[in-house]
Motif scaffolding. Structure first.
Motif, PDB file in Angstrom:
ATOM      1  N   PRO A  97       0.834  -1.207   0.000  1.00  0.00           N
ATOM      2  CA  PRO A  97       0.000   0.000   0.000  1.00  0.00           C
ATOM      3  C   PRO A  97       0.867   1.255   0.000  1.00  0.00           C
ATOM      4  O   PRO A  97       1.905   1.300   0.668  1.00  0.00           O
ATOM      5  N   PRO A  98       0.488   2.282  -0.746  1.00  0.00           N
ATOM      6  CA  PRO A  98       1.266   3.529  -0.749  1.00  0.00           C
ATOM      7  C   PRO A  98       1.417   4.086   0.658  1.00  0.00           C
ATOM      8  O   PRO A  98       0.493   4.017   1.479  1.00  0.00           O
ATOM      9  N   PHE A  99       2.605   4.600   0.939  1.00  0.00           N
ATOM     10  CA  PHE A  99       2.948   5.193   2.229  1.00  0.00           C
ATOM     11  C   PHE A  99       2.917   4.167   3.373  1.00  0.00           C
ATOM     12  O   PHE A  99       3.020   4.533   4.543  1.00  0.00           O
ATOM     13  N   GLY A 100       2.744   2.902   3.041  1.00  0.00           N
ATOM     14  CA  GLY A 100       2.636   1.871   4.068  1.00  0.00           C
ATOM     15  C   GLY A 100       1.348   1.964   4.855  1.00  0.00           C
ATOM     16  O   GLY A 100       1.223   1.350   5.916  1.00  0.00           O
ATOM     17  N   MET A 101       0.377   2.723   4.353  1.00  0.00           N
ATOM     18  CA  MET A 101      -0.890   2.945   5.064  1.00  0.00           C
ATOM     19  C   MET A 101      -1.898   1.871   4.664  1.00  0.00           C
ATOM     20  O   MET A 101      -2.426   1.896   3.556  1.00  0.00           O
ATOM     21  N   THR A 102      -2.123   0.944   5.568  1.00  0.00           N
ATOM     22  CA  THR A 102      -3.048  -0.140   5.289  1.00  0.00           C
ATOM     23  C   THR A 102      -4.192  -0.115   6.293  1.00  0.00           C
ATOM     24  O   THR A 102      -4.232   0.718   7.196  1.00  0.00           O
ATOM     25  N   SER A 103      -5.121  -1.031   6.121  1.00  0.00           N
ATOM     26  CA  SER A 103      -6.263  -1.169   7.009  1.00  0.00           C
ATOM     27  C   SER A 103      -6.790  -2.588   6.847  1.00  0.00           C
ATOM     28  O   SER A 103      -6.407  -3.296   5.898  1.00  0.00           O
ATOM     29  N   PRO A 104      -7.658  -3.028   7.746  1.00  0.00           N
ATOM     30  CA  PRO A 104      -8.236  -4.370   7.575  1.00  0.00           C
ATOM     31  C   PRO A 104      -8.913  -4.557   6.222  1.00  0.00           C
ATOM     32  O   PRO A 104      -8.799  -5.620   5.605  1.00  0.00           O
ATOM     33  N   LEU A 105      -9.613  -3.505   5.740  1.00  0.00           N
ATOM     34  CA  LEU A 105     -10.283  -3.630   4.448  1.00  0.00           C
ATOM     35  C   LEU A 105      -9.278  -3.690   3.307  1.00  0.00           C
ATOM     36  O   LEU A 105      -9.446  -4.481   2.371  1.00  0.00           O
ATOM     37  N   VAL A 106      -8.242  -2.883   3.376  1.00  0.00           N
ATOM     38  CA  VAL A 106      -7.200  -2.921   2.340  1.00  0.00           C
ATOM     39  C   VAL A 106      -6.554  -4.303   2.310  1.00  0.00           C
ATOM     40  O   VAL A 106      -6.367  -4.900   1.237  1.00  0.00           O
ATOM     41  N   THR A 107      -6.223  -4.824   3.477  1.00  0.00           N
ATOM     42  CA  THR A 107      -5.624  -6.152   3.555  1.00  0.00           C
ATOM     43  C   THR A 107      -6.569  -7.212   3.000  1.00  0.00           C
ATOM     44  O   THR A 107      -6.157  -8.108   2.249  1.00  0.00           O
ATOM     45  N   GLN A 108      -7.844  -7.094   3.334  1.00  0.00           N
ATOM     46  CA  GLN A 108      -8.841  -8.051   2.865  1.00  0.00           C
ATOM     47  C   GLN A 108      -8.957  -8.034   1.342  1.00  0.00           C
ATOM     48  O   GLN A 108      -8.985  -9.091   0.687  1.00  0.00           O
ATOM     49  N   LEU A 109      -9.004  -6.840   0.771  1.00  0.00           N
ATOM     50  CA  LEU A 109      -9.147  -6.733  -0.683  1.00  0.00           C
ATOM     51  C   LEU A 109      -7.886  -7.202  -1.411  1.00  0.00           C
ATOM     52  O   LEU A 109      -7.970  -7.774  -2.501  1.00  0.00           O
ATOM     53  N   ALA A 110      -6.733  -6.952  -0.808  1.00  0.00           N
ATOM     54  CA  ALA A 110      -5.491  -7.442  -1.411  1.00  0.00           C
ATOM     55  C   ALA A 110      -5.475  -8.967  -1.411  1.00  0.00           C
ATOM     56  O   ALA A 110      -5.093  -9.601  -2.410  1.00  0.00           O
ATOM     57  N   GLN A 111      -5.899  -9.567  -0.309  1.00  0.00           N
ATOM     58  CA  GLN A 111      -5.957 -11.023  -0.231  1.00  0.00           C
ATOM     59  C   GLN A 111      -6.987 -11.583  -1.212  1.00  0.00           C
ATOM     60  O   GLN A 111      -6.748 -12.612  -1.862  1.00  0.00           O
TER      61      GLN A 111
END
Length: 255
Positions: free
Chosen positions: A164-178
């Motif tokens: 994720p840009p700037f290393g800024m992630t979230s549970p939803l970002v992680t979920q969508l990446a997975q």
């Protein structure tokens, strides 16, 4: 007399055997090359299990490992090629997290060059936005899966790693990446080249923060390209080898 000769023989044999084992451990000759995977923090890598002898060899030899990662490419204007040439000089492979909106007709051939040289292409989002601040699921899917689709169109394969840009992630970002078939990879060593422009500053922070099995954050920028040869030389002098994480299952065991 015979007892003395026997003891001398046993002692000599033990010394030779010890020397042979030490030399083997020191060089790692004949051993399977180590494999690495991203640990649970998603910020560094660990050797996969079953490599105890290799780890002893690495310890005796002072051998260390680092994953080189480059964000925000392709840059164009010959910078990508300069970085690749330096990596080739040091027999190093790296990970390149590309921003899909940065890809255009002038630099799209960089992707084939990266893969041809054995580097890994990762997903760094479509537009380099702060994904953790986005609330629209369709917009997030475009940023994450949309970039994977674009990379697949250009390379014939979807990326396995996502940053994720700037290393800024979230549970939803992680979920969508997975959900898009990717594993998230951050970093635990920062060259500070996202805002520092002097090569000596980039060199200082890279050497200061890089430890064994680190993931080093770099960017495809002219200042980084200018200092990269010196940086890799200094890391090699400290015993570092440059490795890539395997594209392994989450169920693979780590020591």
């Amino acid at each position: 007399m015979l007892l003395y000769a026997y003891r001398r023989y046993v002692f000599t044999l033990a010394v030779l055997l010890t020397y042979f084992l030490y030399a083997m451990l020191l060089t790692g000759r004949g051993m399977t090359q180590p494999h690495f995977m991203v640990d649970q923090t998603a910020s560094n890598v660990k050797q996969a299990s079953g490599l105890s002898l290799r780890k002893v060899s690495d310890f005796l030899a002072g051998r260390k490992y680092v994953v080189l990662t480059f964000d925000d490419g392709p840059y164009g204007y010959g910078v990508d090629e300069q970085i690749m040439a330096t990596l080739q000089k040091h027999h190093a492979r790296a990970m390149f997290f590309l921003v899909c909106s940065h890809i255009n007709d002038a630099n799209r051939d960089v992707l084939g060059k990266l893969e041809g040289a054995g580097h890994l292409i990762g997903n760094h989002s479509y537009d380099h936005l702060k994904l953790a601040t986005l609330t629209s699921r369709p917009e997030l899917q475009h940023e994450i899966d949309g970039c994977s689709q674009r990379l697949a169109q250009l390379t014939g394969r979807r990326p396995y790693y996502f940053r994720p840009p700037f290393g800024m992630t979230s549970p939803l970002v992680t979920q969508l990446a997975q959900a898009a078939g990717m594993k998230q990879l951050l970093w635990n060593a920062n060259s500070q080249d996202s805002w520092m422009t002097q090569p000596e500053q980039i060199l200082h922070w890279s050497l200061e923060q890089t430890e064994d099995q680190s993931v080093l954050l770099l960017h495809e920028k002219p200042a980084t390209a200018a200092v990269l040869d010196d940086l890799l030389t200094r890391l090699e002098q400290r015993g570092f080898q440059f490795v890539l994480p395997d594209q392994l299952s989450d169920n693979t065991a780590i020591n």
